[in-house]
Every structure is written in C-alpha cells, then in structure tokens.
Design a protein around this motif. Structure first.
Motif, PDB file in Angstrom:
ATOM      1  N   GLN A 138     -62.436 -34.269 -71.442  1.00  0.00           N
ATOM      2  CA  GLN A 138     -62.791 -34.923 -72.700  1.00  0.00           C
ATOM      3  C   GLN A 138     -64.121 -35.658 -72.559  1.00  0.00           C
ATOM      4  O   GLN A 138     -64.395 -36.283 -71.535  1.00  0.00           O
ATOM      5  CB  GLN A 138     -61.713 -35.923 -73.117  1.00  0.00           C
ATOM      6  CG  GLN A 138     -61.992 -36.482 -74.498  1.00  0.00           C
ATOM      7  CD  GLN A 138     -60.843 -37.266 -75.075  1.00  0.00           C
ATOM      8  OE1 GLN A 138     -60.497 -38.313 -74.548  1.00  0.00           O
ATOM      9  NE2 GLN A 138     -60.256 -36.772 -76.153  1.00  0.00           N
ATOM     10  N   ILE A 139     -64.931 -35.558 -73.601  1.00  0.00           N
ATOM     11  CA  ILE A 139     -66.198 -36.283 -73.633  1.00  0.00           C
ATOM     12  C   ILE A 139     -65.993 -37.507 -74.514  1.00  0.00           C
ATOM     13  O   ILE A 139     -65.583 -37.378 -75.672  1.00  0.00           O
ATOM     14  CB  ILE A 139     -67.329 -35.389 -74.184  1.00  0.00           C
ATOM     15  CG1 ILE A 139     -67.567 -34.205 -73.224  1.00  0.00           C
ATOM     16  CG2 ILE A 139     -68.621 -36.187 -74.379  1.00  0.00           C
ATOM     17  CD1 ILE A 139     -68.584 -33.183 -73.728  1.00  0.00           C
ATOM     18  N   HIS A 140     -66.249 -38.683 -73.958  1.00  0.00           N
ATOM     19  CA  HIS A 140     -66.081 -39.896 -74.756  1.00  0.00           C
ATOM     20  C   HIS A 140     -67.158 -39.968 -75.832  1.00  0.00           C
ATOM     21  O   HIS A 140     -66.870 -40.189 -77.006  1.00  0.00           O
ATOM     22  CB  HIS A 140     -66.145 -41.147 -73.865  1.00  0.00           C
ATOM     23  CG  HIS A 140     -65.942 -42.405 -74.645  1.00  0.00           C
ATOM     24  ND1 HIS A 140     -66.977 -43.086 -75.268  1.00  0.00           N
ATOM     25  CD2 HIS A 140     -64.807 -43.089 -74.948  1.00  0.00           C
ATOM     26  CE1 HIS A 140     -66.486 -44.128 -75.914  1.00  0.00           C
ATOM     27  NE2 HIS A 140     -65.172 -44.154 -75.739  1.00  0.00           N
ATOM     28  N   THR A 141     -68.420 -39.741 -75.422  1.00  0.00           N
ATOM     29  CA  THR A 141     -69.520 -39.814 -76.385  1.00  0.00           C
ATOM     30  C   THR A 141     -70.557 -38.749 -76.089  1.00  0.00           C
ATOM     31  O   THR A 141     -71.004 -38.611 -74.943  1.00  0.00           O
ATOM     32  CB  THR A 141     -70.194 -41.208 -76.323  1.00  0.00           C
ATOM     33  OG1 THR A 141     -69.248 -42.204 -76.733  1.00  0.00           O
ATOM     34  CG2 THR A 141     -71.419 -41.273 -77.236  1.00  0.00           C
ATOM     35  N   LEU A 142     -70.896 -38.037 -77.140  1.00  0.00           N
ATOM     36  CA  LEU A 142     -71.982 -37.055 -77.082  1.00  0.00           C
ATOM     37  C   LEU A 142     -73.114 -37.676 -77.871  1.00  0.00           C
ATOM     38  O   LEU A 142     -72.912 -38.088 -79.005  1.00  0.00           O
ATOM     39  CB  LEU A 142     -71.475 -35.792 -77.765  1.00  0.00           C
ATOM     40  CG  LEU A 142     -72.288 -34.520 -77.763  1.00  0.00           C
ATOM     41  CD1 LEU A 142     -72.532 -34.079 -76.333  1.00  0.00           C
ATOM     42  CD2 LEU A 142     -71.508 -33.439 -78.509  1.00  0.00           C
ATOM     43  N   ILE A 143     -74.296 -37.755 -77.294  1.00  0.00           N
ATOM     44  CA  ILE A 143     -75.382 -38.434 -78.008  1.00  0.00           C
ATOM     45  C   ILE A 143     -76.687 -37.656 -77.860  1.00  0.00           C
ATOM     46  O   ILE A 143     -77.047 -37.242 -76.755  1.00  0.00           O
ATOM     47  CB  ILE A 143     -75.532 -39.913 -77.525  1.00  0.00           C
ATOM     48  CG1 ILE A 143     -76.691 -40.624 -78.253  1.00  0.00           C
ATOM     49  CG2 ILE A 143     -75.702 -40.034 -76.017  1.00  0.00           C
ATOM     50  CD1 ILE A 143     -76.671 -42.151 -78.091  1.00  0.00           C
ATOM     51  N   GLY A 144     -77.349 -37.414 -78.994  1.00  0.00           N
ATOM     52  CA  GLY A 144     -78.615 -36.697 -78.935  1.00  0.00           C
ATOM     53  C   GLY A 144     -79.413 -36.909 -80.209  1.00  0.00           C
ATOM     54  O   GLY A 144     -78.850 -37.159 -81.282  1.00  0.00           O
ATOM     55  N   LYS A 164     -64.580 -37.410 -78.491  1.00  0.00           N
ATOM     56  CA  LYS A 164     -64.134 -38.585 -79.256  1.00  0.00           C
ATOM     57  C   LYS A 164     -65.210 -39.093 -80.217  1.00  0.00           C
ATOM     58  O   LYS A 164     -64.917 -39.451 -81.338  1.00  0.00           O
ATOM     59  CB  LYS A 164     -63.724 -39.708 -78.299  1.00  0.00           C
ATOM     60  CG  LYS A 164     -62.420 -39.407 -77.567  1.00  0.00           C
ATOM     61  CD  LYS A 164     -61.961 -40.561 -76.719  1.00  0.00           C
ATOM     62  CE  LYS A 164     -61.169 -41.538 -77.558  1.00  0.00           C
ATOM     63  NZ  LYS A 164     -60.487 -42.558 -76.741  1.00  0.00           N
ATOM     64  N   ASN A 165     -66.465 -39.152 -79.751  1.00  0.00           N
ATOM     65  CA  ASN A 165     -67.540 -39.716 -80.580  1.00  0.00           C
ATOM     66  C   ASN A 165     -68.801 -38.874 -80.472  1.00  0.00           C
ATOM     67  O   ASN A 165     -69.216 -38.521 -79.365  1.00  0.00           O
ATOM     68  CB  ASN A 165     -67.904 -41.131 -80.099  1.00  0.00           C
ATOM     69  CG  ASN A 165     -66.726 -42.074 -80.152  1.00  0.00           C
ATOM     70  OD1 ASN A 165     -66.387 -42.586 -81.202  1.00  0.00           O
ATOM     71  ND2 ASN A 165     -66.086 -42.289 -78.994  1.00  0.00           N
ATOM     72  N   ALA A 166     -69.406 -38.586 -81.621  1.00  0.00           N
ATOM     73  CA  ALA A 166     -70.705 -37.915 -81.619  1.00  0.00           C
ATOM     74  C   ALA A 166     -71.723 -38.878 -82.237  1.00  0.00           C
ATOM     75  O   ALA A 166     -71.511 -39.381 -83.341  1.00  0.00           O
ATOM     76  CB  ALA A 166     -70.635 -36.632 -82.437  1.00  0.00           C
ATOM     77  N   VAL A 167     -72.784 -39.142 -81.500  1.00  0.00           N
ATOM     78  CA  VAL A 167     -73.846 -40.014 -82.026  1.00  0.00           C
ATOM     79  C   VAL A 167     -75.080 -39.137 -82.226  1.00  0.00           C
ATOM     80  O   VAL A 167     -75.635 -38.598 -81.269  1.00  0.00           O
ATOM     81  CB  VAL A 167     -74.139 -41.182 -81.058  1.00  0.00           C
ATOM     82  CG1 VAL A 167     -75.223 -42.082 -81.654  1.00  0.00           C
ATOM     83  CG2 VAL A 167     -72.876 -41.973 -80.755  1.00  0.00           C
TER      84      VAL A 167
END
Ligand SMILES: CC(=O)SCCNC(=O)CCNC(=O)[C@H](O)C(C)(C)COP(=O)(O)OP(=O)(O)OC[C@H]1O[C@@H](n2cnc3c(N)ncnc32)[C@H](O)[C@@H]1OP(=O)(O)O
Ligand SMILES: N[C@@H](CCO)C(=O)O
Length: 350
Positions: A138-144, A164-167
């Motif tokens: 699981q990825i807690h946060t993907l950010i790009g 869980k979260n995409a930023v």
C-alpha cells in the motif's frame, strides 16, 4: 547495486530496477527490456504503512530530496526518519531510466528517434512494476506535480485501494489544447536545429535551449518577471529578461537532451485520464483514494481551475491553492504553503 552519493543522507539509496516483464504501451508497441533508476530515503516501517511515492515533473530526476529539498529531508514535512520515500526517474528521461539513448533490443543500437511514444498511463504502468518489485502493498501518499501529477492520477486510477492519498499539484486530468500548443512550439524549436535528426546526445541541443526558453515563459507569470527581471536603466537592447531566458535554455541543455525532452513533452500532450474509461469525470470518480489537488493562482500552464475540477469530481477531493507570483513552478518553490496545506489536509477526516 547500491550506490551511495556523496550528497546523500545516510538512509538514501539509489538503485536500478530491471523489468522482467515487457511493457505493453498504449500505442500498441511493446517495450521489451526497460529499467528504472530509483532513489529511496528512509525505511519501510514494520507494517509497511509509511510509503510516500514522489513523481517528478518534466525535467526532474529520482533525487527528490534535492529538487524538493524544502519538502523532503530531515525535519521537513516528509522526513525520512518517519517515511519510506520512493522516487523513480520516468521512462524516457535521461537520469538513469530507459530512454532514447538506451539500446534498442531489436537492433542492438540506441533507439534515438525510434523510441516508442509513451503516455502518462504507460509511465504509471512502469512504476506499478517497480512497486511490485519493492514488495510495497500500500502507498500512503502518492505526490507529483505537472507531468508528475498526470502520471500520479493515472496510477491512482489503477492502484484502487492500494493507495490512500494522492496529492496532485499544478496538473490536469486531460491536457488542454493550450498546453499541447505550447509544447508544439517547443518541439518546432527543436526541429529547426540543423543537428536534429543526427544520432548523438547533442542533437537538437540549440533547439532545446530555445524550447526551454519558451517553456520558462509559461512556467513564470508576467508579475514574476516584472519583479525579478525589470531593467533599472533605460535601454534599447540587452534586457535582463532576455538574458534570463537564454541562460535558462543553456542551463537545461547542459543537463538534458532534446530526445528525452521530445519524448516527455509528447507524453504530456497525450494525457487523457478518461481515455477508454468513459471520459474524464468517470475516471476521476473511479479513484478510491482521497485526493488533494493543489493549484497555483498564477499558473498560466495548468490553470488552477483544472486542479480544482479534479477535486470537485473526486469521491473524496480537497482543493488548496498556492498564492504566489512564481507561476506554474510555484509547486517546486513555495514550500511553506505546501507544508501547511499538507498538514491541514492530513488533519481533515474524509
Ligand atoms: C540533475 C538535475 O538537476 S535534475 C533536477 C532539478 N530540476 C528539477 O527537478 C526540475 C524542477 N526544477 C526547476 O525547474 C527549477 O530548479 C526551479 C523552478 C525550481 C527553480 O529554477 P531556477 O533556475 O533555480 O530559479 P530561477 O528561475 O530564479 O533562476 C535562477 C537562475 O537564473 C540566473 N539568472 C537570474 N536572472 C538572470 C539574468 N537576468 N540573466 C542571466 N541569468 C539570470 C540566476 O543566476 C540563477 O542561476 P543558477 O541557477 O545558475 O544559480
Ligand atoms: N520546471 C519543471 C517543469 C514544469 O513542471 C521542470 O523542469 O521539470
């Protein structure tokens, strides 16, 4: 391979992932052998719940703690003491992943101009193979941001509950004709270089300088150039804004090449989250993760309303806006606002 950089924090590692499965591209072509260069910071915690996956923009690399130093690092919002931070160089880019200068297995020669078209969906699919390789459930946060945001959105659709979260910063669900037009002017500049078509790493490099100068105008805002590049004296020529753009072009041409630039700008153009998914709205609504989109009030490339749209159509979306004269690149610069938005977003329950 486990290379330790002289600039690295003790917990940073740089590795190469050699894919064992071919990548079936949206174009119908198949990338048989490919590799991704990636960097990690920190350690996976025992329950593997602390993964932060960073996706770089058009000309970035995997060393996220260098180009996002205000957000990633000791005592920063994403601190390797708490998070396992992963960033991979995107396919097509020239910082260690398979790109137009890599060997084409079909010929034994570099691909050069035969490198296949890749899309943000393809780039996300390659990152998915790396996730599986790393054993990350699981990825807690993907950010790009920007192109990284496009790839992040694509991946968010397919990750489902594994995310869980995409930023998503200064980006869009579907590339606008405006951005495609800007990218085309840059490719025209590259094409007009008489060395374009030659088979070496400097091919098109003067054209790349011009392309970056055009791009920089779109990454800044008129107010930013007025503040930073106004001439104090009265003059007829030799303006600061002109030397600034020429310098920025030369700076990029020293660290990048025209073929990778071409490949990734085409990838940006091709982005359409809704392709073969019943349209953009349905695709956004299919994302299971919470989404935080962050626009920039002065962004002339990916307009703030494009970021806002994604959060409006998402099942669990939140929108924040950076206030800055910096323009599009504010997402790489305005660390205090970013950290504040992230903090309040994680405190919200949705
Ligand atoms: C290996 C790698 O480097 S890859 C990873 C790094 N890059 C990325 O990840 C891509 C994302 N980053 C970026 O796009 C940029 O770094 C940004 C947007 C964050 C900041 O851009 P910068 O170029 O550092 O800032 P800015 O636009 O203010 O320009 C400052 C530079 O222009 C020069 N400059 C400013 N005004 C002028 C002028 N009138 N004439 C000539 N040069 C000028 C400055 O001296 C400075 O030069 P320097 O970079 O050699 O120190
Ligand atoms: N300044 C960014 C581009 C736009 O997102 C880069 O060079 O990657």
């Amino acid at each position: 391979m486990n290379l330790t950089s002289q600039y690295a924090e003790p917990t940073m590692t740089q590795e190469i992932f050699q894919a064992t499965e071919p990548l079936h591209l949206e174009s119908g072509e198949i990338l048989k052998d490919y590799q991704l260069a990636y960097t990690t910071y920190g350690q996976l915690n025992p329950d593997r719940s602390n993964v932060v996956w960073v996706i770089h923009a058009l000309t970035g690399d995997s060393k996220a703690a260098e180009w996002w130093s205000g957000l990633i690092g000791e005592d920063k919002f994403f601190d390797p003491a708490d998070h396992f931070i992963v960033c991979a160089n995107l396919l097509g880019s020239c910082y260690g992943s398979t790109n137009p200068f890599s060997e084409n297995p079909a010929t034994g020669e570099p691909y050069f101009y035969d490198f296949p078209q890749v899309t943000p969906r393809d780039l996300a699919a390659s990152l998915e193979q790396l996730r599986i390789h790393l054993g990350i459930g699981q990825i807690h946060t993907l950010i790009g941001g920007s192109l990284g945001g496009q790839v992040g959105l694509e991946w968010a659709v397919t990750l489902g509950q594994k995310l869980k979260n995409a930023v998503i910063l200064a980006s869009t669900a579907k590339t606008s004709p405006w951005v495609i037009g800007l990218n085309e002017t840059q490719r025209m500049a590259i094409e007009s270089d008489s060395t374009w078509g030659e088979r070496h790493e400097l091919a098109g490099s003067k054209g790349l300088e011009a392309a970056r100068a055009i791009a920089m105008v779109s990454y800044r805002h008129p107010d930013d150039l007025t503040i930073k590049q106004s001439d104090r004296e009265e003059k007829l020529d030799g303006f600061r804004a002109a030397s600034y753009l020429r310098y920025q072009g030369q700076k990029l041409a020293k660290r990048f090449n025209a073929l990778s630039y071409w490949t990734l700008s085409k990838a940006m153009d091709s982005h359409d989250l809704g392709r073969n998914r019943g349209g953009v709205d349905a695709a956004i609504a299919s994302i299971e993760a919470r989404i935080l989109t962050i626009g920039v009030n002065s962004d002339l490339l990916f307009l703030p309303k494009e970021s806002q749209y994604i959060s409006q159509k998402a099942k669990r979306g939140t929108y924040k806006e950076i206030n800055s004269t910096a323009g599009h690149d504010a997402f790489l610069i305005e660390f205090e606002q970013l950290a504040y938005f992230l903090k309040s977003y994680y405190l919200e329950q949705k």
